[in-house]
Design a protein around this motif. Structure first.
Motif, PDB file in Angstrom:
ATOM      1  N   UNK A   1      60.079   2.945  14.888  1.00  0.00           N
ATOM      2  CA  UNK A   1      59.099   3.526  13.971  1.00  0.00           C
ATOM      3  C   UNK A   1      59.389   3.098  12.534  1.00  0.00           C
ATOM      4  N   UNK A   2      58.335   2.731  11.833  1.00  0.00           N
ATOM      5  CA  UNK A   2      58.456   2.319  10.434  1.00  0.00           C
ATOM      6  C   UNK A   2      57.546   3.181   9.574  1.00  0.00           C
ATOM      7  N   UNK A   3      58.104   4.060   8.739  1.00  0.00           N
ATOM      8  CA  UNK A   3      57.268   4.817   7.809  1.00  0.00           C
ATOM      9  C   UNK A   3      56.812   3.921   6.669  1.00  0.00           C
ATOM     10  N   UNK A   4      55.587   4.108   6.214  1.00  0.00           N
ATOM     11  CA  UNK A   4      55.119   3.331   5.077  1.00  0.00           C
ATOM     12  C   UNK A   4      54.880   4.251   3.887  1.00  0.00           C
ATOM     13  N   UNK A   5      54.770   3.652   2.728  1.00  0.00           N
ATOM     14  CA  UNK A   5      54.578   4.409   1.492  1.00  0.00           C
ATOM     15  C   UNK A   5      53.116   4.759   1.243  1.00  0.00           C
ATOM     16  N   UNK A   6      52.269   4.557   2.237  1.00  0.00           N
ATOM     17  CA  UNK A   6      50.842   4.862   2.122  1.00  0.00           C
ATOM     18  C   UNK A   6      50.625   6.372   2.154  1.00  0.00           C
TER      19      UNK A   6
END
Length: 228
Positions: A168-173
């Motif tokens: 899983x990769x969290x994004x800054x969106x």
């Protein structure tokens, strides 16, 4: 650039199965040029990450023209590029169109390693039918990279639907309460779906590297099984 500025690890792939890449943020155009010249002298291909267009424009023309540059992901391929040796093993699933730059960074990192990933975008859980329309496609891949910002619910939902190794990769969106990806990161870390590997915010490169390690480990185990 002097030799003291950069000590490049050209032997990394032999030790850990991952090529050293060039993280361009924080490096001057002169430092990047020095690395590229060193790679060119060795006929080594390099992956460049977080390479802004302005810094790309500052590189000498002969180096700049040798870079296959992707504006969306801010990545570049320099020098020889491996042919595709593997496909159908990794799916990159992005919740929204705004998560595409991080998903593309992961895809480009994998392509540099000779892996062609399946990229599925805009299947966030706000419209769950979009994800369910593609779920069988996703399940066919042994490794899945989930890229999401906002509440990052995509990772937990996929964690309950697929048996694949899930990165899983969290994004800054996201808006204010999303805190530039901190909320997504915390949500993924606190997921009740078991066995999810979580990368740092916006770290598509790191997710791809984790996926490569998984595939390399599986290949090594298979080789040992055959030999025994």
């Amino acid at each position: 650039m002097t030799s003291e500025d950069v000590v490049f690890d050209f032997a990394r792939a032999g030790r850990i199965g991952l090529d050293e890449s060039v993280f361009c943020a924080g490096k001057s155009a002169g430092q990047i040029a020095g690395i590229l010249e060193s790679a060119r002298d060795r006929s080594v291909g390099l992956l460049l990450t977080r390479l802004d267009a302005d810094k790309l424009a500052q590189l000498p023309a002969e180096l700049r023209e040798a870079i296959d540059y992707c504006t969306l992901s801010r990545t570049g391929f320099f020098g020889p590029l491996r042919p595709v040796a593997m496909s159908g093993k990794i799916a990159i699933v992005a919740a929204g169109t705004s998560d595409a730059p991080v998903a593309r960074e992961a895809a480009r990192t994998l392509r540099h390693a000779g892996i062609d990933a399946t990229v599925i975008t805009d299947v966030g859980v706000a419209g769950l039918w979009r994800l369910m329309d593609r779920i069988e496609d996703i399940r066919r891949h042994p490794v899945v990279i989930a890229v999401a910002g906002m509440d990052a619910a995509l990772a937990s939902v996929l964690g309950g639907l697929v048996s694949s190794a899930l990165i899983a990769v969290p994004t800054s969106v996201g808006y204010g309460a999303a805190e530039s990806g901190r909320t997504a990161l915390n949500a993924m870390l606190a997921s009740c779906a078991a066995g999810i590997t979580v990368c740092n915010i916006d770290n598509g490169y790191g997710a791809a590297a984790a996926a490569i390690r998984i595939l390399n480990s599986f290949a090594a185990l298979t080789d040992r099984s055959v030999q025994s």
